[in-house]
Design an enzyme around this catalytic site. Sequence first.
Site, PDB file in Angstrom:
ATOM      1  CD  GLU A  40      11.159   2.676 -12.193  1.00  0.00           C
ATOM      2  OE1 GLU A  40       9.394   2.310 -11.833  1.00  0.00           O
ATOM      3  OE2 GLU A  40      11.705   1.315 -12.293  1.00  0.00           O
ATOM      4  CG  ASP A  87       7.487   1.433  -8.865  1.00  0.00           C
ATOM      5  OD1 ASP A  87       6.688   1.821  -8.425  1.00  0.00           O
ATOM      6  OD2 ASP A  87       8.130   1.102  -9.745  1.00  0.00           O
ATOM      7  CG  HIS A 120       4.460  -4.042 -13.167  1.00  0.00           C
ATOM      8  ND1 HIS A 120       4.372  -4.296 -11.642  1.00  0.00           N
ATOM      9  CD2 HIS A 120       4.987  -2.778 -12.746  1.00  0.00           C
ATOM     10  CE1 HIS A 120       4.744  -3.765 -11.300  1.00  0.00           C
ATOM     11  NE2 HIS A 120       5.872  -2.201 -11.467  1.00  0.00           N
TER      12      HIS A 120
END
Length: 268
Positions: free
Chosen positions: A154, A180, A50
């Site tokens: 997640e 997530d 990310h």
Amino acid sequence: MSTWPGTAFRARMRAGELALGSNLRISRSAEAGPILAACGFHWAMIDFEHSPASPHLAHDIAFSAIRAGILPLARPSSHDPHEIAGLLTNGALGLVVPHVDTPEQAATVTRAARFAPRGSLSVPGTLAHFGYDKGLAEACLIFNEEVVVTVMIESRTAIENVEAIAAVPGVDGLFIGGSDLLWDLGLPGRYDAPELLDAVERTCAAAARNGLFAGMGGPKDEGPWHGFLRAGMRMILTENDVTLMMRGARDRRAFFEGVLSARTAARA
């Protein structure tokens, strides 16, 4: 250095102590590790999922972190062994692997993270993590002991499989990606949701039964952390470098505005 960061990190986990870290998303300086060390942190995550992190800068940040006693972990963008090899042989001393939903996926990443006979990580020409005075064979043996492989839980599927994932040889820790996971549960942003606490407790219990540590990131509010720490979370992703900087900047702004406001009120 008498103790390398992986050994020091594992010792903290075995003792039930906190290991505090930050996600490096915008940091561009090799000084990130020493700065975190000066603040009493124990690990840093260089984010390739990310952030716009470049391999060259990550190399410099990771090696500087090791010299400062900070464990440099990399979050790859995939489970691809080639990507993992590039990160680990260029400075990272461990992984935080996203979206590990099954024991088969966990086995893939653990083998990719260690040299033979414990894995399939390709041997580089040099391995400078532990200095330049060690031969390659010795350095690879040390690496196999020092590397820390953490898999991220997640999704609902990962929670259902958490016991099997925890039992995979080579997994060192289970790390809940709170953001997530909440999205997958249909509860975006609800860090106070009972469903998240239940997932945390199940993950911590699976980790404890298999001799692993448990970690987590996500919540910025302090309230939910009480329950997560009580459940057994010890590897804590405090915040990323962006929000840490913003928190400090807002604190300083509030301080100076408060001082001026108090002086103005006193004159009135």
